[in-house]
Design a protein around this motif. Sequence first.
Motif, PDB file in Angstrom:
ATOM      1  N   SER A 113       0.833  -1.205   0.000  1.00 32.87           N
ATOM      2  CA  SER A 113       0.000   0.000   0.000  1.00 32.87           C
ATOM      3  C   SER A 113       0.863   1.249   0.000  1.00 32.87           C
ATOM      4  O   SER A 113       1.958   1.265   0.573  1.00 32.87           O
ATOM      5  CB  SER A 113      -0.910   0.008   1.238  1.00 32.87           C
ATOM      6  OG  SER A 113      -1.613   1.229   1.361  1.00 32.87           O
ATOM      7  N   VAL A 114       0.364   2.260  -0.639  1.00 35.49           N
ATOM      8  CA  VAL A 114       0.952   3.594  -0.543  1.00 35.49           C
ATOM      9  C   VAL A 114      -0.202   4.581  -0.380  1.00 35.49           C
ATOM     10  O   VAL A 114      -1.230   4.457  -1.045  1.00 35.49           O
ATOM     11  CB  VAL A 114       1.821   3.942  -1.780  1.00 35.49           C
ATOM     12  CG1 VAL A 114       1.011   3.896  -3.063  1.00 35.49           C
ATOM     13  CG2 VAL A 114       2.481   5.306  -1.606  1.00 35.49           C
ATOM     14  N   ALA A 115      -0.061   5.523   0.565  1.00 34.97           N
ATOM     15  CA  ALA A 115      -1.127   6.490   0.860  1.00 34.97           C
ATOM     16  C   ALA A 115      -0.570   7.900   0.758  1.00 34.97           C
ATOM     17  O   ALA A 115       0.617   8.144   1.011  1.00 34.97           O
ATOM     18  CB  ALA A 115      -1.695   6.247   2.258  1.00 34.97           C
ATOM     19  N   TRP A 116      -1.456   8.842   0.389  1.00 34.05           N
ATOM     20  CA  TRP A 116      -0.998  10.217   0.226  1.00 34.05           C
ATOM     21  C   TRP A 116      -2.027  11.211   0.755  1.00 34.05           C
ATOM     22  O   TRP A 116      -3.170  10.869   1.067  1.00 34.05           O
ATOM     23  CB  TRP A 116      -0.645  10.516  -1.229  1.00 34.05           C
ATOM     24  CG  TRP A 116      -1.732  10.264  -2.240  1.00 34.05           C
ATOM     25  CD1 TRP A 116      -2.682  11.134  -2.674  1.00 34.05           C
ATOM     26  CD2 TRP A 116      -1.965   9.043  -2.962  1.00 34.05           C
ATOM     27  NE1 TRP A 116      -3.484  10.552  -3.616  1.00 34.05           N
ATOM     28  CE2 TRP A 116      -3.066   9.264  -3.818  1.00 34.05           C
ATOM     29  CE3 TRP A 116      -1.346   7.800  -2.979  1.00 34.05           C
ATOM     30  CZ2 TRP A 116      -3.569   8.274  -4.670  1.00 34.05           C
ATOM     31  CZ3 TRP A 116      -1.840   6.815  -3.820  1.00 34.05           C
ATOM     32  CH2 TRP A 116      -2.941   7.057  -4.658  1.00 34.05           C
ATOM     33  N   LEU A 117      -1.575  12.469   0.861  1.00 34.52           N
ATOM     34  CA  LEU A 117      -2.384  13.566   1.394  1.00 34.52           C
ATOM     35  C   LEU A 117      -3.111  14.284   0.266  1.00 34.52           C
ATOM     36  O   LEU A 117      -2.957  13.951  -0.912  1.00 34.52           O
ATOM     37  CB  LEU A 117      -1.488  14.552   2.149  1.00 34.52           C
ATOM     38  CG  LEU A 117      -0.582  13.942   3.226  1.00 34.52           C
ATOM     39  CD1 LEU A 117       0.363  15.005   3.768  1.00 34.52           C
ATOM     40  CD2 LEU A 117      -1.417  13.332   4.335  1.00 34.52           C
ATOM     41  N   ASP A 118      -3.876  15.293   0.640  1.00 30.99           N
ATOM     42  CA  ASP A 118      -4.629  16.073  -0.357  1.00 30.99           C
ATOM     43  C   ASP A 118      -3.729  16.703  -1.408  1.00 30.99           C
ATOM     44  O   ASP A 118      -4.136  16.888  -2.554  1.00 30.99           O
ATOM     45  CB  ASP A 118      -5.444  17.173   0.336  1.00 30.99           C
ATOM     46  CG  ASP A 118      -6.751  16.635   0.907  1.00 30.99           C
ATOM     47  OD1 ASP A 118      -7.303  15.683   0.312  1.00 30.99           O
ATOM     48  OD2 ASP A 118      -7.201  17.151   1.933  1.00 30.99           O
TER      49      ASP A 118
END
Length: 247
Positions: A218-223
């Motif tokens: 998984s990779v997650a990011w901000l706005d």
Amino acid sequence: MTITYPRLNRDGAEPLWMQLMRALRAEIESGELGPDQPLPSEAELSDMFSVSRTVVREALRELVQQRLIYKIKGRGAFVAARKTELRFVGSTSGSADDLRESGRRVTTQTIHQSLGQADEREAALLRIPRGEEVVRLRRLRCVDGQPWLLVDTALPARLVPGLERAVLENQSLYDVLRRRYGIEPAAADRWIEAVFPEPEDAALLEVSTSTPLLGIESVAWLDDNTRFEAYYALHRSDQTRFYVGIR
């Protein structure tokens, strides 16, 4: 404990095997028949409901397809343990949030927590220069006392200063990121594969190295599209199934 089953309607339009399947399913879903508890034998069910063994076998076959029972050759049919349905794979929530919402007792052990330099894979996922400082975490999550998942996480250290020293035992990482750093995930990509564990990982998850697991990257990011987290998790496939809704 004696279970009283309903009578089958022989004058109705619904086939007898389906009525029998529904009667057995109702007992399983109500908890009257618990996990790994044996069902009456085919002969006993045939006598109890005054139906042929063909009807019994069709009802049991449907329950197997619905993953409510399993069969062991020479021993009969048994109630299957219900798998917890996790939705986080298709959302930006964490697995701990999902599990707590389902009423399970969740504990998390921090096995490793340190600063390091991003390797090639971490740099590619987080879109940072190779060698940039990252916080690395290895955590083991247990549910109701049983190991469920082992996860290795990397986060850019500049976004989470001091996280390598934070007390993370029995805490949701996403809760810590929200409270301490104001990090709110906007989106995430996840890839799922079937894998066999390495000996060290298998020992932590209390499975054999021949047990198939679900590997999730998984990779997650901000706005603003800043990537703040990359992880690889090993899930015990005998304990969970994942839900993804498509609308």
